[in-house]
Design a protein around this motif. Structure first.
Motif, PDB file in Angstrom:
ATOM      1  N   LEU A  90       0.724  -1.131  -0.227  1.00 50.17           N
ATOM      2  CA  LEU A  90      -0.013   0.051   0.046  1.00 50.17           C
ATOM      3  C   LEU A  90       1.021   1.296  -0.175  1.00 50.17           C
ATOM      4  O   LEU A  90       1.557   1.333   0.832  1.00 50.17           O
ATOM      5  N   ARG A  94      -2.190   6.346   0.201  1.00 49.28           N
ATOM      6  CA  ARG A  94      -3.267   5.927   0.768  1.00 49.28           C
ATOM      7  C   ARG A  94      -3.264   5.888   2.484  1.00 49.28           C
ATOM      8  O   ARG A  94      -4.316   6.020   2.990  1.00 49.28           O
ATOM      9  N   GLY A  97      -4.144   9.261   3.276  1.00 49.98           N
ATOM     10  CA  GLY A  97      -5.698   9.012   3.255  1.00 49.98           C
ATOM     11  C   GLY A  97      -6.509   8.848   4.482  1.00 49.98           C
ATOM     12  O   GLY A  97      -7.332   9.485   4.956  1.00 49.98           O
ATOM     13  N   TYR A 188     -13.290   2.983   3.516  1.00 48.07           N
ATOM     14  CA  TYR A 188     -12.164   3.234   2.692  1.00 48.07           C
ATOM     15  C   TYR A 188     -11.551   2.034   2.025  1.00 48.07           C
ATOM     16  O   TYR A 188     -10.678   1.327   3.070  1.00 48.07           O
ATOM     17  N   ASN A 190      -9.148  -0.316   0.250  1.00 50.12           N
ATOM     18  CA  ASN A 190      -7.799  -0.629  -0.287  1.00 50.12           C
ATOM     19  C   ASN A 190      -7.448  -2.176  -0.640  1.00 50.12           C
ATOM     20  O   ASN A 190      -6.149  -2.369  -0.619  1.00 50.12           O
ATOM     21  N   PHE A 295      -3.974   1.224 -10.154  1.00 47.22           N
ATOM     22  CA  PHE A 295      -3.944   1.498  -8.690  1.00 47.22           C
ATOM     23  C   PHE A 295      -2.541   1.291  -8.653  1.00 47.22           C
ATOM     24  O   PHE A 295      -1.534   0.746  -9.235  1.00 47.22           O
ATOM     25  N   ARG A 309     -12.801  -1.245  -6.242  1.00 53.87           N
ATOM     26  CA  ARG A 309     -13.525  -0.336  -5.616  1.00 53.87           C
ATOM     27  C   ARG A 309     -15.070  -0.515  -5.354  1.00 53.87           C
ATOM     28  O   ARG A 309     -15.452  -1.549  -5.833  1.00 53.87           O
ATOM     29  N   GLU A 320     -14.589   7.033  -0.085  1.00 55.68           N
ATOM     30  CA  GLU A 320     -13.649   7.917  -1.187  1.00 55.68           C
ATOM     31  C   GLU A 320     -14.907   8.764  -1.652  1.00 55.68           C
ATOM     32  O   GLU A 320     -14.443  10.173  -2.076  1.00 55.68           O
ATOM     33  N   ASP A 327      -6.435  10.121  -4.922  1.00 58.94           N
ATOM     34  CA  ASP A 327      -5.129   9.721  -4.572  1.00 58.94           C
ATOM     35  C   ASP A 327      -4.032  10.846  -4.788  1.00 58.94           C
ATOM     36  O   ASP A 327      -3.987  11.650  -5.690  1.00 58.94           O
TER      37      ASP A 327
END
Length: 395
Positions: A90, A94, A97, A188, A190, A295, A309, A320, A327
């Motif tokens: 990751l 992110r 975020g 969220y 990921n 991504f 997503r 999001e 991003d």
């Protein structure tokens, strides 16, 4: 003991491989006599040939170092660490975020323990918690739903991460939240996908001879999902469990494939992995998620169609969308070689910061933070009982 039908199935395997395949109890999977026999078989099959196998599961990496398997294998067999840790791949943007969400008034951010200490460019979630943010560690996505029910005056944001293994749990969370009409919950998302990452890794050629396939991901996707590796890239695949004899049997099968020049997908971890995988889990993921156009992965860059997503039907629970998150590309510290480790281009000890500026207590990168990270595995187990020269020679 196996019956006649099972004996016939394994007629082309060694006696030791048969015994491993039909074990039922954990002490059997750590039997030193069988382990020694498997090591002899591996050495005989390899016959000094240099063979590079990549494990693409952080759990495998930790088992390899915990049980010292890297030091027991013949020197010609090199186990390479790949992008098998979802926390590690990751990117920092992110993480930023998630930290930004945690700092919002009225937000409770819930996530797994591994994510709390991963550093972003503005600190970690633990740093945000110390500054007053409401950050909670949970053990299951459904724990986030329980938090939302118990705190109707706050919005609980679940920071969802993981490969195909954990995506079904997040899908069930979103289905349940919609069914109950719980509006003070958001996710969220990921979740990332292993197969596109491997294609990116192999693009343009690779010195790898094969892969130790991930057991947990394969339990969801199925053994057939990896057929593209021998078919398109000529790479051997053996899907492994997490005990020492699981891993050594997978190494043996992969070595035999490489030496024979007959790459295939073999599933010695058949007690958990079916050819078709878990159809119910696949259906839940398909209902709730769709593939992102692209991504950004730590160390691998931007990979098309490599993450999930939330679908429009569940948009009310998409963090999001709700918070307008965008991003942002944030580079890793220059000294950190986590990206090279994830690509199999470096071992953890090749990084100048490893064990000095970067330790589990003061990590620079995600590979040292995560319980599945290769750097954390080597730091925790790799030096036990070894002098520095011997440790380097184990490469």
């Amino acid at each position: 003991m196996p019956d006649r039908r099972n004996r016939a199935r394994w007629s082309r395997a060694s006696r030791i491989s048969v015994r491993v395949s039909f074990m039922k109890y954990i002490d059997e999977f750590r039997d030193p006599a069988i382990l020694a026999g498997l090591l002899r078989e591996i050495a005989s099959a390899a016959d000094g040939r240099r063979i590079r196998l990549m494990e693409i599961c952080g759990g495998h990496t930790h088992a390899i170092y915990r049980f010292g398997l890297h030091a027991l294998l013949p020197p010609s067999i090199d186990l390479v660490h790949g992008p098998g840790c979802p926390v590690c791949v990751l990117p920092r943007g992110r993480i930023d975020g998630a930290v930004g969400l945690a700092r919002r008034p009225g937000v409770t951010l819930a996530t797994f323990g591994d994510m709390l200490r991963v550093p972003g460019s503005h600190g970690s979630l633990l740093d945000a918690q110390a500054a007053g943010a409401d950050v909670r560690m949970v053990y299951s996505p459904l724990d986030a739903l329980a938090l939302a029910r118990a705190n109707p005056g706050r919005t609980v944001v679940f920071f969802a991460i993981g490969f195909e293994t954990t995506a079904p749990g997040t899908a069930l969370l979103l289905r349940q939240a919609r069914a109950e009409g719980v509006k003070n919950l958001a996710v969220y998302c990921n979740h990332v996908l292993v197969i596109p990452a491997l294609r990116a890794l192999l693009a343009g050629g690779s010195e790898l001879d094969g892969f130790i396939g991930p057991g947990h991901v394969s339990a969801i996707l199925g053994g057939d999902a990896w057929a593209f590796l021998p078919r398109e890239y000529g790479k051997a695949v053996a899907i492994s469990g997490f005990e020492p004899l699981d891993l050594l049997q997978a190494v043996l099968l992969a070595v035999r494939q490489v030496v024979a020049g007959r790459p295939a997908v073999e599933v010695p971890y058949a007690r958990a992995v079916r050819p078709e995988g878990n159809r119910k889990a696949q259906a839940a993921v398909s209902e709730v998620f769709e593939t992102r156009p692209d991504f950004a992965w730590r160390g691998l860059g931007i990979i098309p169609a490599s993450a999930l997503r939330i679908r429009e039907a569940f948009a009310d629970w998409d963090a999001e969308r709700r918070y307008g998150l965008a991003d942002v590309v944030v580079p890793d510290p220059p000294v950190c070689r986590c990206g090279d480790v994830l690509r199999g281009r470096a071992k953890p000890w090749d990084c100048r910061a490893f064990g000095t500026a970067c330790t589990p207590d003061a990590p620079l990168g995600a590979c040292m933070v995560s319980s599945e990270g290769a750097c954390a595995a080597v730091h925790q187990y790799g030096r036990l009982g070894r002098s520095a020269p011997d440790f380097q020679e184990a490469r």
